[in-house]
Each structure stands twice: as structure tokens, then as C-alpha cells.
Motif scaffolding. Structure first.
Motif, PDB file in Angstrom:
ATOM      1  N   LEU A 180       0.817  -1.208   0.000  1.00  0.00           N
ATOM      2  CA  LEU A 180       0.000   0.000   0.000  1.00  0.00           C
ATOM      3  C   LEU A 180       0.853   1.261   0.000  1.00  0.00           C
ATOM      4  CD1 LEU A 180      -2.930   0.737  -0.079  1.00  0.00           C
ATOM      5  CD2 LEU A 180      -2.942   0.835   2.420  1.00  0.00           C
ATOM      6  N   VAL A 181       1.882   1.262   0.842  1.00  0.00           N
ATOM      7  CA  VAL A 181       2.762   2.432   0.903  1.00  0.00           C
ATOM      8  C   VAL A 181       3.505   2.609  -0.427  1.00  0.00           C
ATOM      9  CG1 VAL A 181       4.733   3.468   2.085  1.00  0.00           C
ATOM     10  CG2 VAL A 181       2.989   2.287   3.401  1.00  0.00           C
ATOM     11  N   VAL A 182       3.953   1.506  -1.014  1.00  0.00           N
ATOM     12  CA  VAL A 182       4.632   1.594  -2.311  1.00  0.00           C
ATOM     13  C   VAL A 182       3.682   2.170  -3.359  1.00  0.00           C
ATOM     14  CG1 VAL A 182       5.840   0.335  -4.103  1.00  0.00           C
ATOM     15  CG2 VAL A 182       6.035  -0.404  -1.755  1.00  0.00           C
ATOM     16  N   ALA A 183       2.447   1.653  -3.349  1.00  0.00           N
ATOM     17  CA  ALA A 183       1.474   2.142  -4.319  1.00  0.00           C
ATOM     18  C   ALA A 183       1.290   3.649  -4.175  1.00  0.00           C
ATOM     19  CB  ALA A 183       0.139   1.428  -4.131  1.00  0.00           C
ATOM     20  N   ARG A 184       1.248   4.128  -2.945  1.00  0.00           N
ATOM     21  CA  ARG A 184       1.102   5.570  -2.719  1.00  0.00           C
ATOM     22  C   ARG A 184       2.311   6.331  -3.253  1.00  0.00           C
ATOM     23  NH1 ARG A 184      -1.971   4.818   2.546  1.00  0.00           N
ATOM     24  NH2 ARG A 184      -4.095   5.316   1.841  1.00  0.00           N
ATOM     25  N   LEU A 185       3.505   5.769  -3.028  1.00  0.00           N
ATOM     26  CA  LEU A 185       4.720   6.429  -3.514  1.00  0.00           C
ATOM     27  C   LEU A 185       4.719   6.491  -5.045  1.00  0.00           C
ATOM     28  CD1 LEU A 185       7.390   4.804  -1.160  1.00  0.00           C
ATOM     29  CD2 LEU A 185       6.779   7.228  -1.232  1.00  0.00           C
ATOM     30  N   VAL A 186       4.371   5.358  -5.664  1.00  0.00           N
ATOM     31  CA  VAL A 186       4.347   5.306  -7.127  1.00  0.00           C
ATOM     32  C   VAL A 186       3.338   6.318  -7.662  1.00  0.00           C
ATOM     33  CG1 VAL A 186       3.707   3.878  -9.110  1.00  0.00           C
ATOM     34  CG2 VAL A 186       5.142   2.927  -7.319  1.00  0.00           C
ATOM     35  N   SER A 187       2.201   6.381  -6.995  1.00  0.00           N
ATOM     36  CA  SER A 187       1.165   7.301  -7.435  1.00  0.00           C
ATOM     37  C   SER A 187       1.633   8.753  -7.337  1.00  0.00           C
ATOM     38  CB  SER A 187      -0.089   7.074  -6.590  1.00  0.00           C
ATOM     39  OG  SER A 187      -0.962   8.151  -6.711  1.00  0.00           O
ATOM     40  N   ARG A 188       2.313   9.057  -6.245  1.00  0.00           N
ATOM     41  CA  ARG A 188       2.812  10.425  -6.053  1.00  0.00           C
ATOM     42  C   ARG A 188       3.871  10.765  -7.099  1.00  0.00           C
ATOM     43  NH1 ARG A 188       1.018  14.543  -5.013  1.00  0.00           N
ATOM     44  NH2 ARG A 188       2.237  16.173  -4.088  1.00  0.00           N
ATOM     45  N   ALA A 189       4.721   9.758  -7.407  1.00  0.00           N
ATOM     46  CA  ALA A 189       5.798   9.994  -8.374  1.00  0.00           C
ATOM     47  C   ALA A 189       5.262  10.064  -9.803  1.00  0.00           C
ATOM     48  CB  ALA A 189       6.844   8.897  -8.263  1.00  0.00           C
ATOM     49  N   GLY A 190       4.113   9.423 -10.049  1.00  0.00           N
ATOM     50  CA  GLY A 190       3.534   9.425 -11.394  1.00  0.00           C
ATOM     51  C   GLY A 190       3.778   8.139 -12.148  1.00  0.00           C
ATOM     52  N   GLY A 191       4.452   7.179 -11.515  1.00  0.00           N
ATOM     53  CA  GLY A 191       4.702   5.907 -12.189  1.00  0.00           C
ATOM     54  C   GLY A 191       5.951   5.264 -11.605  1.00  0.00           C
ATOM     55  N   LEU A 192       6.116   3.970 -11.885  1.00  0.00           N
ATOM     56  CA  LEU A 192       7.278   3.280 -11.333  1.00  0.00           C
ATOM     57  C   LEU A 192       8.573   3.824 -11.924  1.00  0.00           C
ATOM     58  CD1 LEU A 192       8.568   1.051  -9.660  1.00  0.00           C
ATOM     59  CD2 LEU A 192       8.206  -0.512 -11.551  1.00  0.00           C
ATOM     60  N   ARG A 193       8.554   4.078 -13.236  1.00  0.00           N
ATOM     61  CA  ARG A 193       9.775   4.568 -13.874  1.00  0.00           C
ATOM     62  C   ARG A 193      10.186   5.903 -13.255  1.00  0.00           C
ATOM     63  NH1 ARG A 193       8.532   4.463 -19.665  1.00  0.00           N
ATOM     64  NH2 ARG A 193       7.870   2.369 -19.132  1.00  0.00           N
ATOM     65  N   GLU A 194       9.186   6.739 -13.012  1.00  0.00           N
ATOM     66  CA  GLU A 194       9.466   8.050 -12.420  1.00  0.00           C
ATOM     67  C   GLU A 194      10.045   7.889 -11.011  1.00  0.00           C
ATOM     68  OE1 GLU A 194       6.913   7.286 -14.234  1.00  0.00           O
ATOM     69  OE2 GLU A 194       6.941   8.779 -15.856  1.00  0.00           O
ATOM     70  N   LEU A 195       9.455   6.958 -10.249  1.00  0.00           N
ATOM     71  CA  LEU A 195       9.957   6.719  -8.892  1.00  0.00           C
ATOM     72  C   LEU A 195      11.393   6.213  -8.941  1.00  0.00           C
ATOM     73  CD1 LEU A 195       9.043   6.677  -5.854  1.00  0.00           C
ATOM     74  CD2 LEU A 195       8.664   4.236  -6.153  1.00  0.00           C
ATOM     75  N   ALA A 196      11.659   5.328  -9.904  1.00  0.00           N
ATOM     76  CA  ALA A 196      12.982   4.727 -10.008  1.00  0.00           C
ATOM     77  C   ALA A 196      14.044   5.764 -10.361  1.00  0.00           C
ATOM     78  CB  ALA A 196      12.967   3.612 -11.055  1.00  0.00           C
ATOM     79  N   ARG A 197      13.622   6.863 -10.962  1.00  0.00           N
ATOM     80  CA  ARG A 197      14.599   7.891 -11.339  1.00  0.00           C
ATOM     81  C   ARG A 197      14.851   8.880 -10.212  1.00  0.00           C
ATOM     82  NH1 ARG A 197      13.971   9.301 -17.618  1.00  0.00           N
ATOM     83  NH2 ARG A 197      15.803  10.517 -17.088  1.00  0.00           N
ATOM     84  N   MET A 198      14.117   8.726  -9.119  1.00  0.00           N
ATOM     85  CA  MET A 198      14.266   9.697  -8.038  1.00  0.00           C
ATOM     86  C   MET A 198      15.390   9.305  -7.094  1.00  0.00           C
ATOM     87  SD  MET A 198      10.424  10.574  -6.938  1.00  0.00           S
ATOM     88  CE  MET A 198       9.400  11.602  -7.995  1.00  0.00           C
ATOM     89  N   PRO A 199      16.090  10.294  -6.558  1.00  0.00           N
ATOM     90  CA  PRO A 199      17.068  10.004  -5.521  1.00  0.00           C
ATOM     91  C   PRO A 199      16.356   9.675  -4.212  1.00  0.00           C
ATOM     92  CG  PRO A 199      16.952  12.368  -5.899  1.00  0.00           C
ATOM     93  CD  PRO A 199      16.054  11.722  -6.913  1.00  0.00           C
ATOM     94  N   GLY A 200      17.034   8.946  -3.331  1.00  0.00           N
ATOM     95  CA  GLY A 200      16.433   8.566  -2.058  1.00  0.00           C
ATOM     96  C   GLY A 200      15.913   9.768  -1.286  1.00  0.00           C
ATOM     97  N   ALA A 201      16.656  10.859  -1.344  1.00  0.00           N
ATOM     98  CA  ALA A 201      16.264  12.040  -0.574  1.00  0.00           C
ATOM     99  C   ALA A 201      14.901  12.573  -1.017  1.00  0.00           C
ATOM    100  CB  ALA A 201      17.317  13.122  -0.715  1.00  0.00           C
ATOM    101  N   THR A 202      14.601  12.418  -2.296  1.00  0.00           N
ATOM    102  CA  THR A 202      13.296  12.863  -2.786  1.00  0.00           C
ATOM    103  C   THR A 202      12.208  11.912  -2.320  1.00  0.00           C
ATOM    104  OG1 THR A 202      14.359  13.826  -4.705  1.00  0.00           O
ATOM    105  CG2 THR A 202      11.986  13.485  -4.845  1.00  0.00           C
ATOM    106  N   ILE A 203      12.501  10.604  -2.409  1.00  0.00           N
ATOM    107  CA  ILE A 203      11.525   9.602  -1.981  1.00  0.00           C
ATOM    108  C   ILE A 203      11.186   9.799  -0.501  1.00  0.00           C
ATOM    109  CG2 ILE A 203      11.159   7.111  -1.654  1.00  0.00           C
ATOM    110  CD1 ILE A 203      12.839   6.644  -4.143  1.00  0.00           C
ATOM    111  N   GLN A 204      12.223  10.168   0.264  1.00  0.00           N
ATOM    112  CA  GLN A 204      12.024  10.360   1.704  1.00  0.00           C
ATOM    113  C   GLN A 204      10.943  11.401   2.001  1.00  0.00           C
ATOM    114  OE1 GLN A 204      15.658  11.384   3.735  1.00  0.00           O
ATOM    115  NE2 GLN A 204      14.613  11.718   5.675  1.00  0.00           N
TER     116      GLN A 204
END
Lengths: 288, 204
Positions: A180-204
Motif C-alpha cells: 500500500l505504501v509503495v502504491a502511494r509512492l508510485v502514485s505520487r511519483a507518477g509511475g514506477l519509472r518516475e519513482l525509479a529515477r528519483m534520488p532517495g532524498a526525494t523519496i524520503q
């Protein structure tokens, strides 16, 4: 040699690309264009090329090609599996907001009919409140509370479904913080690829944008965590190490997202190391 | 530009996005479209029947549809799938819009499709807005017009809009001659419109 959609032009000689629209479309995917020496096309070269006879025909053929191409790309992008999860997450948070505000309204109403209770007090749990309201003599109030209860069941169903789908799509991330938390992160980022391109500090700090920008504009302390706070590893960590847990977890999530985007399967060697690091961060030892 | 009793309109078939009509004309609302807001502030802005336009950040095609009512052809670049869906629907009704699904930060991906244009219209939400405007100079005819809708909040939230705008202008200057800069208040917050003219390239 200059490459254009209708062919290659060199010294005023045109080599037509030829073929059907589908072939032209595919050819575009394989062209490499250097923008330094680039010269925009001259549409009249398409006449020399024998592709079209006049301006009107030029625009018609080009538009047809572009519409087909855009349609194809749009479909491909909407069919990416994470897109469905993103919509489900948005629906879920809408359900949360809606049921909360509906419940609050109904409670306001109810508090007038039973002066013995003070708003927001006297009920340990939402369920207790709902159970009480369902026995209320007013049929209107009862109808409201029954609908809210239905929405809450829908909410549970959707949230389970999101978790299950996310675990299948993002196995490494889910192993760290749950679907569920991952799904929320992916949704916020706009997609898995977008999330994967983010630095950890942004994900935080994903999901803590308001706090982040108010920090950047000056004055306020920086946010320690955004969406990842929802995972118990972060919110149940001792307060003094919570920032550290969030940081380490986010940096491991950044790697996990790249594994999910790239390989799409569980990588046990990585997970083992990541879990150790995160657990270590959660130990209430001196901050080093 | 067509004005009827102080209301900006465009000549074309209505019903694109629920816009109101004034007789046969579609009302072009400055609150919805930054381009219409710009036209209110800068009366020299115009679109002419023989012009070709490259539009970066076409989104749902609202503004694109109005510009297409005026000009010969609009090349409409949009990266996101959901807006593209609506844009394609707008294209069905308007034969002079050419939709391109691509990232404006990477012009090489659509360079083979686009000819030299008279107007480059840019409305994209990315920190590198100024670089994009500079990179697309190659698509603009000499003395062609750049209309840059500068979204300052997504460039740097730490700096003031005025500061960002003057920096953008100084970066644009060798390549473009600035004609006008207006803030789109009260219609759009923290958005500046920079109108500039492409300086002819010294290398023919």
C-alpha cells in the motif's frame, strides 16, 4: 544527410522513406538526430521525394501519421500496469477524505439529537460510533450512516486490492514497506519509472511537499518523512531515530524501485542487505 | 486577434471544451488560457492565417484549439498520456492540428516531423524552461516570435518570481530580442509571458 519523416535529404536530393504509414512510424523510432547540425525540414522536399503533390496533401499525410503515432504511444502509456494502480490510489484517498467528512457531518447532526455526548468524545472507535448511529430513531440519519458504512467496506476492499497488485508489480519495494505504501509512492511519483529515477532524498519527503517548500522558502525545519511515515518502521521508531530510519529506508527504496523497474522480480541478496541496514538504523543507539 | 465588444474570440466550430459562444465565435477566456490573458495585456499579440505554430505543452488542447482557429497549422507537443487523449479528440475536429506525443526537453525525438515555424509557443512546467526555449530556436524562422509562458514556481521555489524572470530574460537575450514581458495577473499567478523575436543566425 538530413533525416526527415518522409525521407533523407542530401544536397537537395531526396531519398524517399517510402512505405505505409506504419512503416514511416516505425522508421521514426530508429532515427538518430543530432540537434547541433539540425536544419528543420522544408516541406517542398516531400514533393521532390514524390511523397505528396502539394501543401494540403503534405499536411494531410503528416497529420495522419502523427495522429496514428500519438494514438499508439498514448495507448501504450495508459496500458502501463502502474497506471491502473495510480488511479486506484487516488480513488482510495478520495474515499478516505469523503468518508471522513461525511462522518463528521453526520456526527454534528447526531450531537444535536443527543445532548449527552460532546462531539468527538465518548467514542473510542469509529465502529462504536457507527453502531450507535445505526440504532438512531431518525430514518434520514440512519440512511446516511448506512451509506457511509458501505463506503468504508468499499475502502477496505480497494485498499486490499491495491496492496495485492502492488506486491506483484513492485516486489522489492513491497518487501521493504508493504504494497500500500509503495502504491502511494508510485502514485505520487507518477509511475514506477518516475519513482525509479528519483534520488532517495526525494523519496524520503514525497508527500511532504507543503513542509518541504515551506522549509526551502525559509524558516521552518525540514520534513523528515512524507508518505513513508505511514509504514510502521518509521512511525513506530523512537522519535530520536525516526529521521534516520526514514533516510535509510528511503535510500534503500530508491534502489528497490530501480530493481523493480529494471528486473521486475525479487532480488533476495539485495533485500537481505537492505533489511539489515534499515533495522540497524532503527536501533536506539547513539546517533553517529 | 478578434475582439467583440472587448471579448476575445476565435472563429471556429464550438463545443471543444465547453467554451461559451458569442454568435458564431468561440469565447477565449483569459482565466482559462494564458494566451488569452497575454492578449489582454499586450495588444500587439496576433495570429495570422498563413502562420505555422509550434506549441510546446499542448495539454488538453484548449489553447491549441483557439490558436488553430487563427493559423494555418499548429504542431502540438504534449508528453502526458491523459491530456493527449483529449488533445487527440480536439484534433479529430480540427484538421490543422498535428499532435506529437513527446518530451519538449528532447526535441530530437520529433525534429524530423516539424518544419520551421513563425511562432514558437511554450507553456511547459519544468525547471529547464529557458533551456527549452533556447533549444527550439532552430525551429523558428529568423525574426519569428517566441511566446514563453514562464512558470516561475516550478523553476525554483526559493527565489522570487521577479528574480527568475529577469534571469530568464538575460539568458534568452543573445538568441532572442525581448519585445515585451508581462505578468499575467490577475488571471494567472506567478506567470510571466515573455514575448521575443528570434535574432537572425549569423551563419546562413
Amino acid at each position: 544527410m538530413h533525416h526527415y519523416w518522409f525521407g533523407d535529404v542530401e544536397n537537395a536530393v531526396c531519398h524517399p522513406a517510402g512505405g505505409e504509414p506504419a512503416a514511416l512510424d516505425e522508421r521514426l523510432d530508429h532515427l538518430t538526430i543530432g540537434m547541433r547540425q539540425f536544419i528543420p525540414l522544408n516541406w517542398e522536399d516531400a514533393i521532390t521525394c514524390g511523397i505528396v503533390r502539394n501543401r494540403q496533401e503534405y499536411l494531410t499525410v503528416l497529420r495522419q501519421l502523427c495522429m496514428q503515432r500519438a494514438e499508439r504511444m498514448m495507448r501504450a502509456s495508459l496500458q502501463e500496469k502502474d497506471q491502473e494502480i495510480i488511479q486506484m490510489v487516488r480513488l482510495l484517498s478520495e474515499l478516505d477524505t469523503t468518508t471522513n467528512s461525511l462522518l463528521e457531518r453526520v456526527t454534528d447532526w447526531y450531537s444535536l439529537t443527543d445532548l449527552g455526548i460532546t462531539k468527538g468524545r465518548g467514542f473510542r472507535h469509529e465502529k462504536e460510533l457507527i453502531a450507535r448511529l445505526k440504532k438512531h430513531p431518525d430514518p434520514g440519519l440512519r440512511a446516511c450512516i448506512e451509506s457511509i458504512e458501505t463506503l468504508l467496506t468499499v475502502r477496505t476492499t480497494i485498499s486490499r486490492q491495491i496492496a495485492v497488485q502492488a506486491e506483484a508489480l513492485f516486489p522489492n519495494c513491497s518487501a521493504l514497506v508493504g504494497g500500500l505504501v509503495v502504491a502511494r509512492l508510485v502514485s505520487r511519483a507518477g509511475g514506477l519509472r518516475e519513482l525509479a529515477r528519483m534520488p532517495g532524498a526525494t523519496i524520503q519527503v514525497l508527500g511532504a511537499e507543503a513542509a518541504l517548500f515551506s522549509h526551502l522558502r525559509g524558516g521552518t525545519p525540514p520534513p523528515k518523512h512524507g508518505i513513508i511515515f505511514q509504514h510502521k518502521r518509521v512511525h513506530s521508531a523512537a522519535k530520536r531515530v525516526r529521521g534516520r530510519v526514514a533516510r535509510v529506508l528511503a535510500s534503500q527504496l530508491a534502489i528497490a524501485a530501480r530493481l523493480d523497474a529494471g528486473r521486475g522480480e525479487v532480488v533476495p541478496a539485495f533485500l537481505e542487505k537492505a533489511q539489515t541496514k534499515i533495522n540497524r538504523a532503527g536501533e536506539d543507539r547513539a546517533l553517529d | 486577434m478578434l475582439w467583440i465588444d472587448g471579448v476575445l474570440v476565435s472563429p471556429g466550430k464550438g463545443g471543444v471544451y465547453g467554451e461559451r459562444m458569442l454568435g458564431e465565435f468561440r469565447i477565449w477566456d483569459p482565466r482559462r488560457s494564458k494566451c488569452a490573458a497575454l492578449a489582454r495585456h499586450d495588444p500587439t499579440i496576433d495570429f495570422l492565417p498563413d502562420q505555422r505554430v509550434l506549441y510546446l505543452g499542448a495539454a488538453h488542447g484548449t489553447t491549441v484549439s483557439h490558436i488553430a482557429d487563427y493559423v494555418e497549422v499548429v504542431y502540438a507537443v504534449e508528453i502526458a498520456a491523459h491530456p493527449m487523449r483529449n488533445l487527440l479528440r480536439v484534433c479529430q475536429e480540427r484538421p490543422n492540428i498535428i499532435p506529437i506525443m513527446a518530451d519538449a526537453r528532447n526535441p530530437s525525438s520529433y525534429a524530423p516531423l516539424v518544419e520551421a515555424v513563425d511562432i514558437l509557443y511554450q507553456d511547459v512546467a519544468t525547471p529547464s524552461q529557458v533551456d527549452i526555449a533556447l533549444d527550439h530556436r532552430v525551429f523558428l524562422k529568423d525574426e519569428g516570435i517566441l511566446i514563453l509562458m514562464l512558470k516561475t514556481p516550478c523553476m525554483d521555489s526559493r527565489r522570487s518570481p521577479e528574480d527568475l524572470c529577469s534571469e530568464a530574460i538575460s539568458l534568452l537575450q543573445p538568441t532572442y530580442r525581448i519585445l515585451n514581458t508581462v505578468w499575467l495577473e490577475p488571471y494567472h499567478r506567478d506567470h510571466a509571458a515573455i514575448v521575443a523575436q528570434a535574432v537572425p543566425s549569423p551563419f546562413p
